[in-house]
Design an enzyme around this catalytic site. Structure first.
Site, short mmCIF file in Angstrom:
data_model
loop_
_atom_site.label_atom_id
_atom_site.label_comp_id
_atom_site.label_asym_id
_atom_site.label_seq_id
_atom_site.Cartn_x
_atom_site.Cartn_y
_atom_site.Cartn_z
CE LYS A 71 53.44 42.38 18.49
NZ LYS A 71 52.98 41.60 17.45
NE ARG B 233 48.59 37.49 9.85
CZ ARG B 233 48.42 37.85 11.28
NH1 ARG B 233 49.61 38.04 11.80
NH2 ARG B 233 47.03 37.96 11.59
CG HIS C 157 48.29 42.80 24.08
ND1 HIS C 157 49.06 43.75 23.46
CD2 HIS C 157 47.28 42.45 23.14
CE1 HIS C 157 48.66 43.64 22.15
NE2 HIS C 157 47.90 42.89 22.01
CB SER D 193 50.72 38.19 15.65
OG SER D 193 51.26 39.55 15.38
#
Length: 424
Positions: A187, A168, A82, A183
């Site tokens: 995922k 947010r 990521h 967050s």
């Protein structure tokens, strides 16, 4: 439970209990806690922070709000990467097939771009026929048959995060390390991967502008991974200058193909190989094929072509090309010492390569080509950058974004490509 009690506990600097976290995340997802109440809680988190235990439980609660991908029966160990996002951050495109060519399976759920940072799915969708939306069965089939998949996250994965992030975004509570980390990790953990490598960008073109903040975010995410039994490491990498020489959608796909063909810019090749080695180590394949060999011998390219075809794309089809272009010229002869990633990203966005709102379309042909990088010798009057767009009215605003975005013979403050490595 009562929302006011949860809000005031955090407002006053207290630690939320596991029961409080489970309840408030679930109640907000169901609509039993109002937007204004969750916004107040998020603002309290911005000011008061969270402990490691709170962040881990908050992530678990968001993860538990939806389904988790189950990937049993794969013959390969799973690993994923990521990136926190940047300008010209094309790395997923050459990295995933390279790791696949070395023996791992990569279930990569990616997103679309917003603002000056490009989205992986936007880039891949410039390939004719390529599909981002895959069902769970299609994803499993691609992983079994090909070894890698890059697709959009389904609506059932971490729905609490989707709802909370939208809140947010409009309440000034994005800039919180605990909320950012939970967050991202909710995922990624929902993917079901056994190991994860994080590429945390640092610099003007990144979400994290300074090394200390990026290191805090990386450490928090690595800890979340460890707390959930997923082997996680992080690299802090430079985003003061765009990666590679192309910024856009189709432009970046073409550059990724050059890397997979054994060429491409040095920084893209270096980061692809470095992250691939991290992923293979995390997957227990550190003694397998070296990623640099996979780029040289064509096996990474073979994996790329199989992956594109598996999602309906044609790897041989021409990519979109822009109708209009303009060169930005070098102002003086000397050594290029600064090429600001944020300025280049804004220029590409104004050309149509990015979007201001999630529902906006993007131009797959728009973007910027960099003819030099910091450290290169440049000559006055030669092209430094080339702007591409289908709409000529976008050229002037894009060029204006670059007016102060580069410097010749100034002070050299470039960051090293790999700044630091964070491990559990």
């Amino acid at each position: 439970m009562d929302a006011i009690d949860v809000i005031t506990t955090k407002r006053d600097g207290g630690e939320l209990s596991p029961d409080q976290i489970d309840w408030v995340v679930d109640a907000y997802t169901r609509g039993a806690v109002a937007d204004e109440q969750m916004a107040a809680l998020c603002m309290a988190v911005v000011w008061r922070g969270m402990t490691r235990a709170e962040v881990s439980r908050w992530t678990e609660a968001m993860l538990g709000s939806g389904e988790r991908l189950d990937l049993p029966g794969l013959s390969r160990p799973t690993t994923d990467k990521h990136s926190t996002g940047g300008v010209g951050d094309t790395i997923t495109l050459p990295l995933t097939p390279t790791v696949v060519a070395c023996g791992a399976a990569v279930p990569q759920l990616s997103g679309r771009g917003l603002g000056h940072t490009g989205g992986t799915l936007d880039k891949l969708e410039s390939i004719p026929g390529w599909r981002a939306e895959l069902g769970t069965d299609e994803m499993r089939r691609a992983l079994t048959d090909v070894g890698g998949v890059v697709c959009a996250a389904g609506a059932g994965l971490a729905p609490a995060d989707r709802k909370l992030y939208a809140l947010r975004d409009v309440t000034g509570t994005v800039e919180s390390v605990p909320l950012i980390a939970s967050s991202i990790m909710s995922k990624k953990l929902a993917e079901g991967t056994a190991s994860l490598v994080l590429d945390v960008k640092v610099g003007s073109g990144a979400f994290m502008k300074d090394t200390a903040a990026a290191r805090e975010l990386a450490r928090t995410m690595v800890d979340i991974g460890a707390d959930h039994g997923v082997r996680t490491t992080a690299l802090l990498t430079a985003m003061d200058t765009p990666l590679g020489h192309e910024v856009g959608n189709a432009l970046e796909v073409a550059e990724a193909v050059r890397v997979l063909s054994g060429g491409g810019p040095h920084d893209m090749v270096e980061l692809t190989v470095t992250l691939a080695r991290e992923m293979l180590d995390a997957a227990g394949l550190g003694g397998a094929k070296d990623p640099a060999d996979a780029l040289r011998d064509g096996t990474a390219m073979d994996a790329w072509r199989r992956m594109v075809r598996a999602q309906g794309g044609d790897p041989d089809a021409p990519l979109p090309a822009a109708r209009e272009k303009r060169d930005i010229l070098v102002p003086a002869t000397g050594r290029l010492t600064r090429l600001d990633a944020h300025a280049v990203g804004i220029a590409a966005w104004r050309l149509g390569a990015g979007r201001a709102r999630k529902e906006d379309p993007v131009s797959h042909a728009a973007g910027v080509t960099l003819h030099a990088k910091p450290g290169d010798e440049v000559r006055a009057g030669r092209p430094l950058l080339t702007l591409y767009t289908d709409d000529p009215e976008r050229l002037d605003p894009s060029a204006a974004a670059l007016a102060d975005g580069f410097e010749v013979d100034g002070p050299d403050a470039s960051l090293p490509l790999v700044i630091d490595r964070i491990v559990p």
